[in-house]
Scaffold this motif. Structure first.
Motif, PDB file in Angstrom:
ATOM      1  N   SER A   8       0.814  -1.218   0.000  1.00  0.00           N
ATOM      2  CA  SER A   8       0.000   0.000   0.000  1.00  0.00           C
ATOM      3  C   SER A   8       0.845   1.265   0.000  1.00  0.00           C
ATOM      4  O   SER A   8       0.308   2.365  -0.146  1.00  0.00           O
ATOM      5  CB  SER A   8      -0.937   0.016   1.222  1.00  0.00           C
ATOM      6  OG  SER A   8      -1.880  -1.014   1.143  1.00  0.00           O
ATOM      7  N   THR A  13       2.750   0.835  -4.509  1.00  0.00           N
ATOM      8  CA  THR A  13       1.717   1.398  -5.384  1.00  0.00           C
ATOM      9  C   THR A  13       2.236   1.561  -6.798  1.00  0.00           C
ATOM     10  O   THR A  13       1.540   1.239  -7.770  1.00  0.00           O
ATOM     11  CB  THR A  13       1.237   2.747  -4.822  1.00  0.00           C
ATOM     12  OG1 THR A  13       0.665   2.544  -3.526  1.00  0.00           O
ATOM     13  CG2 THR A  13       0.190   3.384  -5.739  1.00  0.00           C
ATOM     14  N   SER A  34      -5.115   0.409   0.681  1.00  0.00           N
ATOM     15  CA  SER A  34      -4.519   1.092  -0.464  1.00  0.00           C
ATOM     16  C   SER A  34      -5.568   1.964  -1.119  1.00  0.00           C
ATOM     17  O   SER A  34      -6.616   1.465  -1.543  1.00  0.00           O
ATOM     18  CB  SER A  34      -3.986   0.070  -1.471  1.00  0.00           C
ATOM     19  OG  SER A  34      -3.656   0.699  -2.700  1.00  0.00           O
ATOM     20  N   VAL A  41      -6.375  -5.465  -1.864  1.00  0.00           N
ATOM     21  CA  VAL A  41      -5.735  -5.506  -0.548  1.00  0.00           C
ATOM     22  C   VAL A  41      -6.357  -6.549   0.369  1.00  0.00           C
ATOM     23  O   VAL A  41      -7.575  -6.670   0.459  1.00  0.00           O
ATOM     24  CB  VAL A  41      -5.802  -4.125   0.132  1.00  0.00           C
ATOM     25  CG1 VAL A  41      -5.173  -4.177   1.526  1.00  0.00           C
ATOM     26  CG2 VAL A  41      -5.087  -3.086  -0.705  1.00  0.00           C
TER      27      VAL A  41
END
Length: 328
Positions: A8, A13, A34, A41
């Motif tokens: 996250s 990302t 996230s 997630v």
């Protein structure tokens, strides 16, 4: 399907964005949600074995980005619990789930204040708990790989300081000071700094998933290395400011000021932007070499372009309501 542990965050990302564009399946395992990939997630903390076990499927390559990394983490035991204990938990599950590939993002902090040009064979001499526990975690993962060396792949990536759009770490803080016109150079500015752009690190992590069994250790640096004078001048030019650097603060004075901020932080319990260790790191050479070229990997974004993209995104263009990532 790759599992991005700690995905996250900033690098995770960016990596998830790359895997999405390449239509590769992945999941994110993190104690925090996230904003960019909420549907990918599964919430779990690397310190809690049972939660991790439920989140990791059979045979899934593991990419471990989870870490305690700031200079001011308290209590100090968190470095060991997350960085070392988390590595042990992941290896336990990797044994149970027949995982054959682990990619671990370590750090050049394992070398401490290293000689210029330190490569992957450099002396291990961490100066803080972050570097120490990252190196100890490397040994945990190496022990896992050594149990079945013909079939298990371990990739250890040691990045230098990472920057990029939406990050709120040390490089951003420097860029913001320059953009504001309040920047003061500490020292002569001839010390050189290696840096790494987040997109390039994410690209190398993706690339490394295809490595054959064995232990693969690489520093990650985007070349060329700038002196602080060159870096500040480049930033000023991109911002349309005069490139010359005005007032300079002698290192001894800057370090003494940092010590004063250390005392204030200790008394108040507050996290402050200035500290003696940050002054010391700012004025130190931080130049590394890497053997990544031998793998055939080519970074997708040249360093000068990456720096300009980041500056324009953060200080010239408008990007409202985007997620921000806080790191060192």
């Amino acid at each position: 399907m790759a599992c991005i542990v700690g995905g996250s965050g900033f690098i995770g990302t960016c990596l998830s964005q790359r895997l999405t564009k390449a239509t590769k399946s992945f999941s994110i395992i993190d104690k925090a949600p996230s904003r960019a990939f909420p549907g990918h997630v599964q919430l779990a903390d690397v310190r809690i074995l049972d939660a991790l076990r439920q989140s990791i499927p059979e045979n899934a390559p593991l990419i471990n980005l989870a870490a305690e990394h700031r200079d001011d983490v308290r209590p100090l035991s968190l470095y060991d619990e997350v960085n070392v204990g988390g590595a042990r938990n992941l290896c336990t599950i990797a044994r149970e789930k027949n995982v054959r590939t682990i990619v671990f993002t370590s750090t050049v902090a394992v070398y401490g204040f290293a000689p210029i040009g330190t490569d992957e064979s450099g002396k291990i001499a961490p100066f803080n708990d972050y570097g120490r526990t990252k190196y100890e975690a490397e040994q945990v993962f190496k022990a896992w790989q050594a149990e079945a060396p013909e079939v298990r792949t371990l990739v250890i990536i040691r990045p230098t300081v990472v920057f990029g759009e939406q990050n709120r770490g040390n490089v951003y803080n420097l860029l913001r000071q320059i953009a504001s016109g309040r920047f003061v150079m500490v020292g002569k500015g001839e010390n050189r700094k290696s840096m790494a752009y987040v997109e390039n690190i994410a690209a190398f992590i993706e690339y490394s998933l295809s490595f054959k069994p064995g232990v693969h250790i690489y520093n990650f640096i985007d070349k060329p290395d700038f002196t602080m004078n060159q870096l500040v001048g480049s930033v000023k030019r991109i911002l349309g400011q005069p490139e010359q650097i005005g007032f300079r603060l002698p290192y001894e004075v800057g370090y003494a000021i940092g010590k004063g901020f250390d005392l204030v932080a200790a008394i108040t319990g507050k996290r402050l932007a200035i500290s003696s260790i940050r002054v010391k790191k700012f004025c130190a050479n931080s130049v590394y070499n890497t053997a990544i070229d031998k793998t055939g990997f080519v970074p997708p974004v040249p360093l000068a372009q990456a720096l300009e993209q980041t500056i324009r995104h953060e200080f010239i263009e408008k990007h409202d309501d985007e997620p921000l990532y806080f790191s060192e």
